[in-house]
Write a protein that holds these residues in place. Structure first.
Motif, mmCIF file in Angstrom:
data_model
loop_
_atom_site.group_PDB
_atom_site.id
_atom_site.type_symbol
_atom_site.label_atom_id
_atom_site.label_comp_id
_atom_site.label_asym_id
_atom_site.label_seq_id
_atom_site.Cartn_x
_atom_site.Cartn_y
_atom_site.Cartn_z
ATOM 1 N N GLY A 20 0.801 -1.210 0.000
ATOM 2 C CA GLY A 20 0.000 0.000 0.000
ATOM 3 C C GLY A 20 0.835 1.261 0.000
ATOM 4 O O GLY A 20 0.310 2.352 -0.239
ATOM 5 N N SER A 21 2.127 1.126 0.270
ATOM 6 C CA SER A 21 3.011 2.293 0.207
ATOM 7 C C SER A 21 4.052 2.109 -0.895
ATOM 8 O O SER A 21 4.129 2.909 -1.822
ATOM 9 C CB SER A 21 3.693 2.524 1.555
ATOM 10 O OG SER A 21 4.508 1.418 1.917
ATOM 11 N N ARG A 22 4.822 1.049 -0.786
ATOM 12 C CA ARG A 22 5.824 0.785 -1.816
ATOM 13 C C ARG A 22 5.333 -0.201 -2.863
ATOM 14 O O ARG A 22 5.692 -0.116 -4.031
ATOM 15 C CB ARG A 22 7.109 0.237 -1.167
ATOM 16 C CG ARG A 22 7.964 1.287 -0.508
ATOM 17 C CD ARG A 22 9.210 0.678 0.087
ATOM 18 N NE ARG A 22 8.957 0.107 1.392
ATOM 19 C CZ ARG A 22 9.671 -0.877 1.934
ATOM 20 N NH1 ARG A 22 10.661 -1.415 1.264
ATOM 21 N NH2 ARG A 22 9.391 -1.336 3.130
ATOM 22 N N TYR A 23 4.552 -1.178 -2.448
ATOM 23 C CA TYR A 23 4.123 -2.239 -3.357
ATOM 24 C C TYR A 23 2.600 -2.342 -3.352
ATOM 25 O O TYR A 23 1.945 -2.136 -2.323
ATOM 26 C CB TYR A 23 4.745 -3.579 -2.954
ATOM 27 C CG TYR A 23 6.248 -3.506 -2.888
ATOM 28 C CD1 TYR A 23 6.999 -3.390 -4.065
ATOM 29 C CD2 TYR A 23 6.924 -3.498 -1.682
ATOM 30 C CE1 TYR A 23 8.383 -3.289 -4.022
ATOM 31 C CE2 TYR A 23 8.304 -3.400 -1.636
ATOM 32 C CZ TYR A 23 9.029 -3.296 -2.798
ATOM 33 O OH TYR A 23 10.398 -3.182 -2.763
ATOM 34 N N LEU A 24 2.048 -2.677 -4.540
ATOM 35 C CA LEU A 24 0.603 -2.831 -4.718
ATOM 36 C C LEU A 24 -0.123 -1.602 -4.169
ATOM 37 O O LEU A 24 -0.946 -1.680 -3.256
ATOM 38 C CB LEU A 24 0.098 -4.112 -4.034
ATOM 39 C CG LEU A 24 -1.170 -4.728 -4.629
ATOM 40 C CD1 LEU A 24 -0.923 -5.158 -6.069
ATOM 41 C CD2 LEU A 24 -1.646 -5.920 -3.812
ATOM 42 N N VAL A 25 0.182 -0.464 -4.761
ATOM 43 C CA VAL A 25 -0.330 0.825 -4.297
ATOM 44 C C VAL A 25 -1.510 1.245 -5.174
ATOM 45 O O VAL A 25 -1.392 1.252 -6.408
ATOM 46 C CB VAL A 25 0.774 1.901 -4.361
ATOM 47 C CG1 VAL A 25 0.235 3.256 -3.898
ATOM 48 C CG2 VAL A 25 1.968 1.476 -3.513
ATOM 49 N N PRO A 26 -2.644 1.618 -4.582
ATOM 50 C CA PRO A 26 -3.760 2.120 -5.390
ATOM 51 C C PRO A 26 -3.327 3.360 -6.180
ATOM 52 O O PRO A 26 -2.877 4.350 -5.607
ATOM 53 C CB PRO A 26 -4.828 2.459 -4.348
ATOM 54 C CG PRO A 26 -4.506 1.600 -3.164
ATOM 55 C CD PRO A 26 -3.006 1.515 -3.148
ATOM 56 N N GLN A 27 -3.482 3.288 -7.482
ATOM 57 C CA GLN A 27 -2.984 4.350 -8.352
ATOM 58 C C GLN A 27 -3.660 5.688 -8.066
ATOM 59 O O GLN A 27 -3.007 6.738 -8.038
ATOM 60 C CB GLN A 27 -3.208 3.943 -9.813
ATOM 61 C CG GLN A 27 -2.671 4.911 -10.839
ATOM 62 C CD GLN A 27 -2.859 4.382 -12.255
ATOM 63 O OE1 GLN A 27 -2.818 3.173 -12.483
ATOM 64 N NE2 GLN A 27 -3.077 5.271 -13.197
ATOM 65 N N GLN A 28 -4.963 5.668 -7.840
ATOM 66 C CA GLN A 28 -5.693 6.907 -7.609
ATOM 67 C C GLN A 28 -5.253 7.565 -6.305
ATOM 68 O O GLN A 28 -5.106 8.795 -6.224
ATOM 69 C CB GLN A 28 -7.194 6.624 -7.575
ATOM 70 C CG GLN A 28 -8.066 7.859 -7.507
ATOM 71 C CD GLN A 28 -9.549 7.530 -7.622
ATOM 72 O OE1 GLN A 28 -9.933 6.359 -7.669
ATOM 73 N NE2 GLN A 28 -10.392 8.545 -7.667
ATOM 74 N N THR A 29 -5.011 6.758 -5.277
ATOM 75 C CA THR A 29 -4.556 7.298 -3.996
ATOM 76 C C THR A 29 -3.186 7.938 -4.124
ATOM 77 O O THR A 29 -2.950 9.047 -3.630
ATOM 78 C CB THR A 29 -4.519 6.180 -2.937
ATOM 79 O OG1 THR A 29 -5.803 5.578 -2.828
ATOM 80 C CG2 THR A 29 -4.091 6.731 -1.583
ATOM 81 N N LEU A 30 -2.284 7.244 -4.810
ATOM 82 C CA LEU A 30 -0.942 7.793 -4.975
ATOM 83 C C LEU A 30 -0.979 9.103 -5.741
ATOM 84 O O LEU A 30 -0.299 10.076 -5.386
ATOM 85 C CB LEU A 30 -0.044 6.783 -5.675
ATOM 86 C CG LEU A 30 1.408 7.264 -5.816
ATOM 87 C CD1 LEU A 30 2.391 6.195 -5.361
ATOM 88 C CD2 LEU A 30 1.714 7.672 -7.252
ATOM 89 N N ALA A 31 -1.771 9.168 -6.814
ATOM 90 C CA ALA A 31 -1.856 10.386 -7.615
ATOM 91 C C ALA A 31 -2.377 11.555 -6.783
ATOM 92 O O ALA A 31 -1.878 12.687 -6.901
ATOM 93 C CB ALA A 31 -2.749 10.145 -8.824
ATOM 94 N N ALA A 32 -3.350 11.284 -5.924
ATOM 95 C CA ALA A 32 -3.915 12.355 -5.097
ATOM 96 C C ALA A 32 -2.895 12.874 -4.085
ATOM 97 O O ALA A 32 -2.762 14.086 -3.885
ATOM 98 C CB ALA A 32 -5.165 11.836 -4.381
ATOM 99 N N VAL A 33 -2.175 11.946 -3.443
ATOM 100 C CA VAL A 33 -1.178 12.355 -2.447
ATOM 101 C C VAL A 33 -0.041 13.112 -3.118
ATOM 102 O O VAL A 33 0.451 14.128 -2.600
ATOM 103 C CB VAL A 33 -0.655 11.133 -1.672
ATOM 104 C CG1 VAL A 33 0.474 11.540 -0.727
ATOM 105 C CG2 VAL A 33 -1.782 10.479 -0.890
ATOM 106 N N GLU A 34 0.394 12.636 -4.295
ATOM 107 C CA GLU A 34 1.464 13.323 -5.003
ATOM 108 C C GLU A 34 1.032 14.743 -5.380
ATOM 109 O O GLU A 34 1.807 15.702 -5.232
ATOM 110 C CB GLU A 34 1.872 12.547 -6.250
ATOM 111 C CG GLU A 34 3.059 13.179 -6.979
ATOM 112 C CD GLU A 34 3.460 12.408 -8.221
ATOM 113 O OE1 GLU A 34 4.658 12.143 -8.383
ATOM 114 O OE2 GLU A 34 2.570 12.084 -9.032
ATOM 115 N N ALA A 35 -0.184 14.894 -5.849
ATOM 116 C CA ALA A 35 -0.686 16.213 -6.218
ATOM 117 C C ALA A 35 -0.709 17.146 -5.012
ATOM 118 O O ALA A 35 -0.372 18.338 -5.124
ATOM 119 C CB ALA A 35 -2.082 16.091 -6.826
ATOM 120 N N GLN A 36 -1.105 16.618 -3.846
ATOM 121 C CA GLN A 36 -1.108 17.426 -2.629
ATOM 122 C C GLN A 36 0.297 17.894 -2.276
ATOM 123 O O GLN A 36 0.506 19.055 -1.896
ATOM 124 C CB GLN A 36 -1.697 16.621 -1.471
ATOM 125 C CG GLN A 36 -3.187 16.347 -1.583
ATOM 126 C CD GLN A 36 -3.679 15.398 -0.498
ATOM 127 O OE1 GLN A 36 -2.907 14.931 0.341
ATOM 128 N NE2 GLN A 36 -4.975 15.109 -0.520
#
Length: 840
Positions: free
Chosen positions: A379-395
């Motif tokens: 959920g952080s490094r491996y098998l990470v939800p793409q939508q969640t990662l994109a939102a956090v990166e944008a923030q």
């Protein structure tokens, strides 16, 4: 060079200018201090060079030479005595010493360098010496002399002059050479290649000893490692990790005692960078990410002292012409990113993707709302939800921008300074090819969880649906086509009576010569919905076709089940997700719920830093910088594909450059890691592997896990022959592990594969599964992948094309490297002027 570094390293970093008389001269770079005769007496008596010799960073006029000398009675990997400082001698010649290469024969030919070099216990008796004033594109031989003893003869080739027209370069790039698992036979194969140099992309050592991934079979010539100090790894009963300078030095010394690695260093100059294991797994800056070894708030531990120890050991033992400042109190006291020019043909840019990188976009310390505990790796490094990662990166990008910082400051692998350096180098490059020594893959490696679950549920339904068709056929007088239509309509939601009436109407229309459209209309007229009728018609046709081909009743029922499962059940789950009635019927709603999303498989690589990847691709695209190819390691697999400007765009974006990823020399494969992780996920594990139990006369049952991860990630649907060939290397290794002698291995493999070809579990169930997973259509930009392999990559570069040969090696035979080393060669070709790769 500043005075502090001179005072600290003046006796360790040395340089001389090659001349006809062999005299040292003035000059050097900002990384070196010019030293001719040290003034210290030459050591006397019996000495040895337990790690042999090495060369690195070949330029048109210079090379960095390395050795380590200790008294003959000393232990090969013990700390060098601090009170035995002295000097040794270095000789370099342009004379042909090819016959003496790798031996300690007397170096022949007039020396162009003949200098005395300091040997200092405070640097563990390692020697680093830069020679300048060399001729471009020339082969030289060198040898160190300590007391009464000579080192092995080494060889290197300087780079062509920057203005030279170069017809061809040939080199190997390699990575991930874990001492503790599998074998280093690949190095024997590399040593026999006609190379100009070697690129090493990191994981030259592994900082852990006895970790879970290091407990598999290993060649007997690699004994157990024992760290001088070491720290117990949290959550493990056996593992320790390197912590002190003595620990890291020990690993380099022990690894470099292997004659095969020595042979590579003796024959070819290395251009090396580190990845993570030279410090700590999945490292960022000075932080380690071992689960459980965290601060009280769950954040990663920052271990500046440990990072500095790792930096210094790498600097002492790797033949790299880089700057290191021990007087700098920070952990970023070394710079290893640099570039090389090889005539007009190639610019090689080597980056550091650990020392300056930001924390993972979603930190391991992030709280999982479902458990109230830190996420850890999943959920952080491996098998990470793409939508969640994109939102956090944008923030994070928005936050940095609002604070007046560079937008990518908190979401970067390279860091702001190195990223700008990379962009400048790429833009200024005038060579035909721009190659990038890139530690972690640039390729998008995603998975649509909804499609994957839909496929798995459809596959899981096959047996039950086929049985239902068979039972219904008993009530229809053996008419499997009619039975299939009835079952299809019922599964699609029709009542039993309506399903039967509709199926009979469809059969009647078909027997009277009606086309599919007329059959469907007949079914609707009998009460079926259009969707129910359409499915029933398709099933009736599939069974009729199978029967006409001579299929027996069971096969006809199987054809009906295939059409129902993939023509309706899969589509229903795709359309309705977790709300599908088939998800509810599986009884696994809770277990499957987290997987109804798009995932990124590995966010320790560039997928986890998508914003910066897009910025780099935009720079290449907007400046018309072509012929860019990344040479990549880290992931223990072979990949070839294009890096696109925006993988999130429709169709995956536009190709900008190519990424060619090499498997590790010995480290366990990416497939093996995911197989073990997925084994606890129930049906989801089928996306990764399929168990096979193969009886072999005289040997017993051979248990294998067939690699389905390749198909889930985007490998093309296989034929039966391709499916069998994929199994060959793993089967050979498994038979060898059972004691089958190498002399009969190939014959035994061939016989076993012939039996598998006739097995319905293999030729029907597994083949259908692989084909359905391939149909998921994940990662269309990946043109080749082999996630269960060890090996290296041989590159032949000409002005017109780059040809990379992925050399997969065979597995252990008993406790030894196989006599037949290379198992399979796959060729990836990049043509100049086109951002594409062709595999064949």
């Amino acid at each position: 060079m500043d005075r502090r570094r001179f005072l600290k390293w003046g006796g360790f970093i040395t340089a001389s200018v090659a001349t006809g008389a062999g005299l040292a001269g003035c000059g050097g770079s900002d990384n070196t201090v010019v030293v001719g005769d040290t003034g210290a007496p030459l050591v006397t008596g019996a000495w040895k060079f337990p790690q042999s010799v090495a060369s690195g960073d070949p330029r048109a006029d210079s090379i960095l030479l390395w050795t380590r000398a200790v008294p003959a009675a000393a232990d090969n990997v013990a700390v060098a005595p601090a009170d035995q400082d002295g000097a040794i001698r270095l000789l370099v010649t342009a004379g042909d010493n090819s016959a003496a290469l790798g031996s300690n024969a007397v170096l022949a030919g007039s020396p162009v360098v003949d200098v005395h070099l300091p040997l200092l216990g405070q640097y563990d008796n390692t020697v680093r010496h830069k020679v300048t004033g060399l001729a471009p594109g020339a082969v030289y031989y060198y040898q160190f002399v300590a007391g009464d003893n000579r080192s092995n003869v080494g060889r290197f080739k300087t780079a062509p002059a920057a203005t030279a027209d170069v017809a061809q370069l040939q080199f190997v790039y390699m990575t991930c050479q874990d001492w503790s698992v599998n074998h280093w036979g690949a190095m024997t194969s590399i040593a026999a290649e006609p190379l100009d140099f070697i690129v090493h992309l990191g994981d030259y050592i592994y900082e852990t000893v006895g970790d879970d991934f290091q407990l598999g079979a290993v060649e007997s010539r690699h004994g157990a490692l024992t760290l001088p100090d070491g720290v117990a790894k949290a959550g493990s009963n056996t593992a320790k990790y390197a912590n002190t300078l003595a620990d890291y030095r020990y690993l380099y010394k022990q690894y470099r005692t292997d004659p095969r690695l020595q042979a590579l260093h003796e024959r070819f100059a290395f251009i090396a960078v580190w990845d993570d294991h030279e410090f700590t797994d999945d490292a960022w800056q000075d932080a380690q990410t071992y689960d459980g070894s965290t601060n009280a708030d769950g954040t990663d531990l920052h271990q500046s002292s440990r990072r500095r120890n790792a930096n210094q050991a790498w600097f002492e033992f790797m033949p790299a012409d880089v700057s290191f400042d021990a007087a700098d109190s920070s952990f970023q006291n070394i710079r290893i990113y640099r570039d090389f020019q090889f005539g007009k043909l190639m610019q090689l840019v080597m980056t550091d993707q650990r020392l300056y990188r930001s924390d993972h976009i979603i930190p391991e310390s992030s709280i999982n709302p479902a458990t109230g505990k830190p996420l850890g790796r999943i959920g952080s490094r491996y098998l990470v939800p793409q939508q969640t990662l994109a939102a956090v990166e944008a923030q994070k990008i928005a936050g940095a921008t609002a604070a007046g910082q560079a937008p990518l400051s908190g979401v970067s692998i390279l860091g702001n300074t190195q990223r700008q350096w990379w962009m400048d180098k790429m833009k200024a490059a005038t060579s035909t090819w721009k190659l990038w020594g890139n530690e972690v893959s640039l390729l998008r490696m995603g998975m649509n969880g909804i499609d994957a679950i839909a496929t798995l549920l459809a596959l899981n339904a096959l047996t039950a649906v086929a049985a239902q068709v068979g039972t219904t056929a008993g009530a229809t007088g053996g008419n499997v086509a009619l039975a299939g239509a009835i079952v299809a309509a019922a599964i699609a939601g029709a009542t039993a009576g309506t399903a039967q009436n509709g199926a009979v109407a469809i059969m009647t229309a078909a027997l009277s010569g009606g086309a599919a459209q007329a059959q469907a209309a007949a079914g609707v007229g009998a009460g079926l919905t259009a969707a129910q009728a359409g499915l029933a018609v398709a099933v009736y046709a599939a069974v009729t076709t199978a029967a006409a081909g001579g299929a027996v009743t069971a096969a006809q029922a199987g054809a009906a089940a295939q059409t129902i499962a993939f023509g309706y059940i899969k589509q229903d789950v795709q359309a309705n997700g977790a709300a599908s009635s088939f998800v509810a019927a599986s009884g696994k709603q809770a277990a499957l719920a987290p997987f109804f999303a798009r995932f990124l498989l590995n966010c320790d690589q560039w997928d986890g830093y998508n914003g910066e990847r897009k910025a780099l691709m935009a720079h290449l695209k907007s400046n018309n910088i072509g012929n860019v190819v990344a040479l990549t390691g880290d992931i223990h697999a072979f990949f070839a594909g294009t890096v696109n400007d925006d993988f999130d765009a429709a169709g995956g974006g536009t190709p900008v450059m190519v990424d060619l990823v090499s498997a590790g020399i010995s480290s366990d494969s990416f497939f093996s890691y995911l197989r073990d992780a997925a084994s606890a996920l129930g049906d989801i594990g089928t996306l990764v592997s399929y168990p096979l139990a193969i009886p072999v006369p005289g040997v017993g049952t051979v248990s294998l896990n067939f690699n389905l991860l390749d198909y889930t990630m985007g490998k093309a649907a296989p034929t039966l022959a391709q499916l069998l060939d994929q199994l060959r290397v793993q089967l050979r290794g498994a038979l060898a592990a059972k004691g089958v002698a190498e002399g009969v291995l190939e014959a035994t493999v061939t016989a076993v594969m012939a039996g598998l070809q006739a097995s319905s579990d293999f030729n029907t169930s597994l083949l259908a599964l692989a084909q359905q997973l391939a149909a998921l259509g994940n990662n269309g930009w990946i043109k080749h992948l082999n996630t269960d392999a060890q090996g290296y990559t041989l590159v032949t570069l000409t002005p017109g094309r780059l040809v990379a040969q992925f050399r997969q090696v065979n597995k252990l035979v008993g406790t030894s490297a196989p006599a037949t080393l290379v198992a399979r060669t796959t060729t990836a070709t990049v043509t100049a002027g086109v951002a594409a790769v062709v595999v064949g």
